[in-house]
Write an enzyme that holds these catalytic residues in place. Structure first.
Site: not given
Ligand SMILES: NC(=O)c1ccc[n+]([C@@H]2O[C@H](COP(=O)([O-])OP(=O)(O)OC[C@H]3O[C@@H](n4cnc5c(N)ncnc54)[C@H](OP(=O)(O)O)[C@@H]3O)[C@@H](O)[C@H]2O)c1
Length: 291
Positions: A18, A68, A133
């Site tokens: 995202l 996250a 989670y």
């Molecule tokens: N994916 C889904 O289907 C889904 C569904 C419902 C809700 N969501 C929510 O939507 C949001 C975005 O999800 P997404 O799918 O875009 O997530 P994602 O692709 O897994 O990306 C997670 C991001 O968080 C960063 N991150 C994780 N741990 C970190 C830490 N300790 N320090 C700094 N940065 C950290 C990662 O950075 P690095 O790359 O540097 O690790 C990455 O930029 C989240 O809030 C998630 O809970 C997602």
């Protein structure tokens, strides 16, 4: 739609599904962003967050936290890390954001619900997560709301670079490898491009407090969603997409029905007359139109 006003947005988690889509959206809207990497800003350090937010505060219009730990089974194995990233870090960010007077948007999830109800969840429906989670996200959301921030719940999100439910189905259809798809697990596929536009709407039309459901108007189960993908891509599904009447679990439990109602959100975003269709969004995604 564009994003009005002067100043920059602080996008946290810009390397994720995202966050990266949001950065593209803001770039196309001609809006500047700050997007520190995890190496540039350690969000697990309270001092680092305070210093970064206070230093940049005067030029920041809003902070959008897409960070996250999204590995649902990983969170189950390591609850301490899950709570650090998904609860404690956003709580502190929202605290400092409130202190410097900058709106804070926390992206959250349908997994805060237990999935046991038969109808769509409204924004104010009580949460009851059934895995670490969801518990860690719910905890973070509550902390953000208590500090005057805003929580935007999303589900089944589809980005450009990482694997997701849809890419998994496409791989199975292309390789003709059978996969089980639940007829019970309900929700809606949502592209990150579409979500970025809705986050733009949030910023333009709301006071950025309270809970919003950034989801489409109707719902689909995983199996029917698979059939839709095979139809749009014209790939045969017989013997490949196998309907099952249970939810596929990893180590962590997954909720069944996570249909989220967008009624209240659409009213606040002044979008009541427009159709938010997962079919249209998914078709655009499959045809590579969601960039
Ligand atoms: N994916 C889904 O289907 C889904 C569904 C419902 C809700 N969501 C929510 O939507 C949001 C975005 O999800 P997404 O799918 O875009 O997530 P994602 O692709 O897994 O990306 C997670 C991001 O968080 C960063 N991150 C994780 N741990 C970190 C830490 N300790 N320090 C700094 N940065 C950290 C990662 O950075 P690095 O790359 O540097 O690790 C990455 O930029 C989240 O809030 C998630 O809970 C997602």
């Amino acid at each position: 739609m564009g994003v009005e006003g002067v100043g920059v947005f602080l996008v946290l988690g810009g390397s994720g599904n995202l966050g990266s889509a949001l950065l593209r959206f803001f770039e196309l809207s001609g809006t500047s962003c700050l997007a520190p990497s995890s190496a540039e800003l350690n969000v697990l350090s309270r001092d680092a967050i305070s210093k970064y937010f206070i230093q940049n505060g005067p030029k920041i219009k809003a902070i959008i936290n897409c960070i996250a730990w999204t590995d649902v089974d990983g969170c189950e194995r390591n609850p301490e890390k899950a709570f650090e990233v998904n609860s404690i870090a956003p709580a502190h960010m929202a605290n400092v954001a409130q202190y410097i007077g900058v709106p804070f948007i926390q992206i959250s999830t349908d997994y805060v619900f237990d999935g046991k109800g038969g109808s769509p969840y409204s924004e104010d429906h009580p949460t009851n997560p059934i895995q670490v989670y969801g518990q860690s996200k719910d905890h973070g959301d509550r902390a953000v709301l208590m500090r005057g921030g805003c929580v935007a719940r999303v589900q089944w999100i589809l980005g450009q670079s990482k694997k997701n439910f849809v890419t998994w189905v496409i791989d199975a259809l292309k390789s003709q490898t059978p996969i089980n798809l639940s007829t019970l697990q309900m929700g809606g596929p949502t592209s990150c491009a579409w979500l970025s536009e809705r986050i733009g709407d949030l910023i333009n039309h709301t006071t950025l407090t309270g809970i919003y459901h950034l989801v489409h108007d109707d719902y689909v189960n995983r199996y029917d969603c698979g059939l839709f993908i095979s139809e749009v891509l014209n790939l045969p599904h017989e013997g490949v997409l196998v309907p099952v009447d249970h939810v596929n679990f990893g180590i962590a439990k997954r909720p069944e029905n996570t249909m989220l109602s967008n009624k209240h959100t659409k009213t606040l975003l002044r979008a009541v007359g427009s159709e938010w269709s997962w079919r249209e969004d998914l078709t655009d995604y499959l045809r590579g139109k969601c960039v």
